[in-house]
Design a protein around this motif. Sequence first.
Motif, PDB file in Angstrom:
ATOM      1  N   SER A 171      -9.006   3.268   2.488  1.00  0.00           N
ATOM      2  CA  SER A 171     -10.074   3.942   3.224  1.00  0.00           C
ATOM      3  C   SER A 171      -9.953   3.710   4.726  1.00  0.00           C
ATOM      4  O   SER A 171     -10.270   4.589   5.525  1.00  0.00           O
ATOM      5  N   ILE A 172      -9.474   2.524   5.122  1.00  0.00           N
ATOM      6  CA  ILE A 172      -9.308   2.238   6.548  1.00  0.00           C
ATOM      7  C   ILE A 172      -8.032   2.876   7.082  1.00  0.00           C
ATOM      8  O   ILE A 172      -8.044   3.559   8.106  1.00  0.00           O
ATOM      9  N   ALA A 173      -6.920   2.653   6.400  1.00  0.00           N
ATOM     10  CA  ALA A 173      -5.631   3.129   6.894  1.00  0.00           C
ATOM     11  C   ALA A 173      -5.469   4.636   6.775  1.00  0.00           C
ATOM     12  O   ALA A 173      -4.832   5.262   7.613  1.00  0.00           O
ATOM     13  N   PHE A 174      -6.053   5.221   5.740  1.00  0.00           N
ATOM     14  CA  PHE A 174      -5.825   6.641   5.478  1.00  0.00           C
ATOM     15  C   PHE A 174      -7.122   7.425   5.393  1.00  0.00           C
ATOM     16  O   PHE A 174      -7.210   8.440   4.713  1.00  0.00           O
ATOM     17  N   GLY A 175      -8.146   6.962   6.082  1.00  0.00           N
ATOM     18  CA  GLY A 175      -9.426   7.679   6.105  1.00  0.00           C
ATOM     19  C   GLY A 175      -9.274   8.973   6.873  1.00  0.00           C
ATOM     20  O   GLY A 175      -8.186   9.513   7.034  1.00  0.00           O
ATOM     21  N   GLY A 176     -10.361   9.473   7.372  1.00  0.00           N
ATOM     22  CA  GLY A 176     -10.321  10.686   8.200  1.00  0.00           C
ATOM     23  C   GLY A 176      -9.793  11.884   7.443  1.00  0.00           C
ATOM     24  O   GLY A 176     -10.307  12.254   6.394  1.00  0.00           O
ATOM     25  N   ASP A 177      -8.731  12.490   7.965  1.00  0.00           N
ATOM     26  CA  ASP A 177      -8.179  13.726   7.397  1.00  0.00           C
ATOM     27  C   ASP A 177      -7.686  13.563   5.964  1.00  0.00           C
ATOM     28  O   ASP A 177      -7.692  14.500   5.186  1.00  0.00           O
ATOM     29  N   ARG A 178      -7.225  12.385   5.593  1.00  0.00           N
ATOM     30  CA  ARG A 178      -6.664  12.164   4.260  1.00  0.00           C
ATOM     31  C   ARG A 178      -7.710  11.746   3.240  1.00  0.00           C
ATOM     32  O   ARG A 178      -7.405  11.588   2.069  1.00  0.00           O
ATOM     33  N   GLY A 179      -8.939  11.474   3.679  1.00  0.00           N
ATOM     34  CA  GLY A 179      -9.994  11.103   2.740  1.00  0.00           C
ATOM     35  C   GLY A 179      -9.759   9.784   2.028  1.00  0.00           C
ATOM     36  O   GLY A 179     -10.229   9.575   0.918  1.00  0.00           O
ATOM     37  N   GLY A 180      -9.025   8.883   2.648  1.00  0.00           N
ATOM     38  CA  GLY A 180      -8.806   7.571   2.051  1.00  0.00           C
ATOM     39  C   GLY A 180      -7.710   7.532   1.008  1.00  0.00           C
ATOM     40  O   GLY A 180      -7.651   6.611   0.206  1.00  0.00           O
ATOM     41  N   THR A 181      -6.834   8.511   1.015  1.00  0.00           N
ATOM     42  CA  THR A 181      -5.752   8.561   0.030  1.00  0.00           C
ATOM     43  C   THR A 181      -4.409   8.333   0.716  1.00  0.00           C
ATOM     44  O   THR A 181      -4.076   8.998   1.685  1.00  0.00           O
ATOM     45  N   CYS A 182      -3.659   7.392   0.194  1.00  0.00           N
ATOM     46  CA  CYS A 182      -2.343   7.077   0.739  1.00  0.00           C
ATOM     47  C   CYS A 182      -1.362   8.206   0.432  1.00  0.00           C
ATOM     48  O   CYS A 182      -1.241   8.639  -0.717  1.00  0.00           O
ATOM     49  N   PRO A 183      -0.618   8.694   1.441  1.00  0.00           N
ATOM     50  CA  PRO A 183       0.398   9.719   1.180  1.00  0.00           C
ATOM     51  C   PRO A 183       1.502   9.152   0.278  1.00  0.00           C
ATOM     52  O   PRO A 183       1.854   7.979   0.390  1.00  0.00           O
ATOM     53  N   GLU A 184       2.007   9.984  -0.613  1.00  0.00           N
ATOM     54  CA  GLU A 184       3.031   9.535  -1.570  1.00  0.00           C
ATOM     55  C   GLU A 184       4.215   8.869  -0.886  1.00  0.00           C
ATOM     56  O   GLU A 184       4.723   7.854  -1.357  1.00  0.00           O
ATOM     57  N   GLU A 185       4.665   9.443   0.244  1.00  0.00           N
ATOM     58  CA  GLU A 185       5.859   8.917   0.908  1.00  0.00           C
ATOM     59  C   GLU A 185       5.637   7.529   1.524  1.00  0.00           C
ATOM     60  O   GLU A 185       6.585   6.825   1.830  1.00  0.00           O
ATOM     61  N   LEU A 186       4.375   7.109   1.670  1.00  0.00           N
ATOM     62  CA  LEU A 186       4.073   5.793   2.213  1.00  0.00           C
ATOM     63  C   LEU A 186       3.597   4.795   1.161  1.00  0.00           C
ATOM     64  O   LEU A 186       3.308   3.639   1.481  1.00  0.00           O
ATOM     65  N   GLU A 187       3.501   5.234  -0.060  1.00  0.00           N
ATOM     66  CA  GLU A 187       2.951   4.404  -1.132  1.00  0.00           C
ATOM     67  C   GLU A 187       3.640   3.043  -1.233  1.00  0.00           C
ATOM     68  O   GLU A 187       2.985   2.002  -1.252  1.00  0.00           O
ATOM     69  N   GLY A 188       4.951   3.009  -1.292  1.00  0.00           N
ATOM     70  CA  GLY A 188       5.680   1.745  -1.432  1.00  0.00           C
ATOM     71  C   GLY A 188       5.454   0.817  -0.246  1.00  0.00           C
ATOM     72  O   GLY A 188       5.196  -0.380  -0.411  1.00  0.00           O
ATOM     73  N   SER A 189       5.545   1.358   0.954  1.00  0.00           N
ATOM     74  CA  SER A 189       5.350   0.546   2.164  1.00  0.00           C
ATOM     75  C   SER A 189       3.925   0.025   2.249  1.00  0.00           C
ATOM     76  O   SER A 189       3.699  -1.144   2.585  1.00  0.00           O
ATOM     77  N   ALA A 190       2.953   0.886   1.956  1.00  0.00           N
ATOM     78  CA  ALA A 190       1.549   0.485   2.038  1.00  0.00           C
ATOM     79  C   ALA A 190       1.246  -0.611   1.027  1.00  0.00           C
ATOM     80  O   ALA A 190       0.566  -1.597   1.344  1.00  0.00           O
ATOM     81  N   ARG A 191       1.736  -0.481  -0.185  1.00  0.00           N
ATOM     82  CA  ARG A 191       1.489  -1.496  -1.209  1.00  0.00           C
ATOM     83  C   ARG A 191       2.191  -2.808  -0.872  1.00  0.00           C
ATOM     84  O   ARG A 191       1.655  -3.888  -1.107  1.00  0.00           O
ATOM     85  N   GLY A 192       3.395  -2.733  -0.297  1.00  0.00           N
ATOM     86  CA  GLY A 192       4.104  -3.944   0.116  1.00  0.00           C
ATOM     87  C   GLY A 192       3.357  -4.677   1.223  1.00  0.00           C
ATOM     88  O   GLY A 192       3.226  -5.900   1.194  1.00  0.00           O
ATOM     89  N   LEU A 193       2.848  -3.916   2.190  1.00  0.00           N
ATOM     90  CA  LEU A 193       2.072  -4.510   3.276  1.00  0.00           C
ATOM     91  C   LEU A 193       0.807  -5.160   2.742  1.00  0.00           C
ATOM     92  O   LEU A 193       0.486  -6.302   3.082  1.00  0.00           O
ATOM     93  N   LEU A 194       0.102  -4.461   1.879  1.00  0.00           N
ATOM     94  CA  LEU A 194      -1.125  -5.004   1.305  1.00  0.00           C
ATOM     95  C   LEU A 194      -0.838  -6.258   0.479  1.00  0.00           C
ATOM     96  O   LEU A 194      -1.568  -7.248   0.578  1.00  0.00           O
ATOM     97  N   ALA A 195       0.236  -6.264  -0.281  1.00  0.00           N
ATOM     98  CA  ALA A 195       0.599  -7.444  -1.080  1.00  0.00           C
ATOM     99  C   ALA A 195       0.893  -8.637  -0.164  1.00  0.00           C
ATOM    100  O   ALA A 195       0.487  -9.768  -0.457  1.00  0.00           O
ATOM    101  N   SER A 196       1.573  -8.396   0.945  1.00  0.00           N
ATOM    102  CA  SER A 196       1.873  -9.474   1.894  1.00  0.00           C
ATOM    103  C   SER A 196       0.604 -10.047   2.505  1.00  0.00           C
ATOM    104  O   SER A 196       0.452 -11.268   2.632  1.00  0.00           O
ATOM    105  N   VAL A 197      -0.319  -9.174   2.882  1.00  0.00           N
ATOM    106  CA  VAL A 197      -1.587  -9.617   3.464  1.00  0.00           C
ATOM    107  C   VAL A 197      -2.370 -10.438   2.445  1.00  0.00           C
ATOM    108  O   VAL A 197      -2.886 -11.517   2.747  1.00  0.00           O
ATOM    109  N   MET A 198      -2.468  -9.945   1.221  1.00  0.00           N
ATOM    110  CA  MET A 198      -3.211 -10.650   0.174  1.00  0.00           C
ATOM    111  C   MET A 198      -2.572 -11.996  -0.124  1.00  0.00           C
ATOM    112  O   MET A 198      -3.269 -12.979  -0.351  1.00  0.00           O
ATOM    113  N   ASP A 199      -1.255 -12.067  -0.099  1.00  0.00           N
ATOM    114  CA  ASP A 199      -0.557 -13.329  -0.342  1.00  0.00           C
ATOM    115  C   ASP A 199      -0.877 -14.335   0.777  1.00  0.00           C
ATOM    116  O   ASP A 199      -1.160 -15.500   0.493  1.00  0.00           O
ATOM    117  N   CYS A 200      -0.863 -13.868   2.019  1.00  0.00           N
ATOM    118  CA  CYS A 200      -1.206 -14.764   3.143  1.00  0.00           C
ATOM    119  C   CYS A 200      -2.635 -15.258   3.027  1.00  0.00           C
ATOM    120  O   CYS A 200      -2.907 -16.437   3.238  1.00  0.00           O
TER     121      CYS A 200
END
Length: 124
Positions: free
Chosen positions: A91-120
């Motif tokens: 909702s924060i990264a992809f709000g606005g025009d995308r309505g809070g939905t991660c674009p398919e082409e960024l799915e892997g990168s977004a999930r990897g970033l989120l996993a790293s943040v959660m791990d920290c």
Amino acid sequence: MIPQGIDGMDTMGLAEQLQGCLVDQRYLIVFDDVWDVSLWSEIKDAFNRTKGRIMFTTRNSEIAASLASSSDRVFNLKPLHDNEARKLFDSIAFGGDRGGTCPEELEGSARGLLASVMDCLSQL
């Protein structure tokens, strides 16, 4: 509007400027990730005659207890579950025009970033 000479003001000068800006205003100020109460003890008088609310976040229970006006004002929050964290991130990264939905082409990168943040965060 930022007051002239604010960069060179001492704590008392900043507190006076702050009080002048907040008189007759409603506000919420968040002091995030507080690890020391000394600054608050110097500026708290600037908030005595104002109409707002102050919120502090800290991971230190002793700091929380010393900043709270009473023990029922301290809230111990737990980390979000993975699915809740993902919804918030989207909702924060992809709000606005995308309505809070991660674009398919960024799915892997977004999930990897989120996993790293959660791990920290889990190591704190």
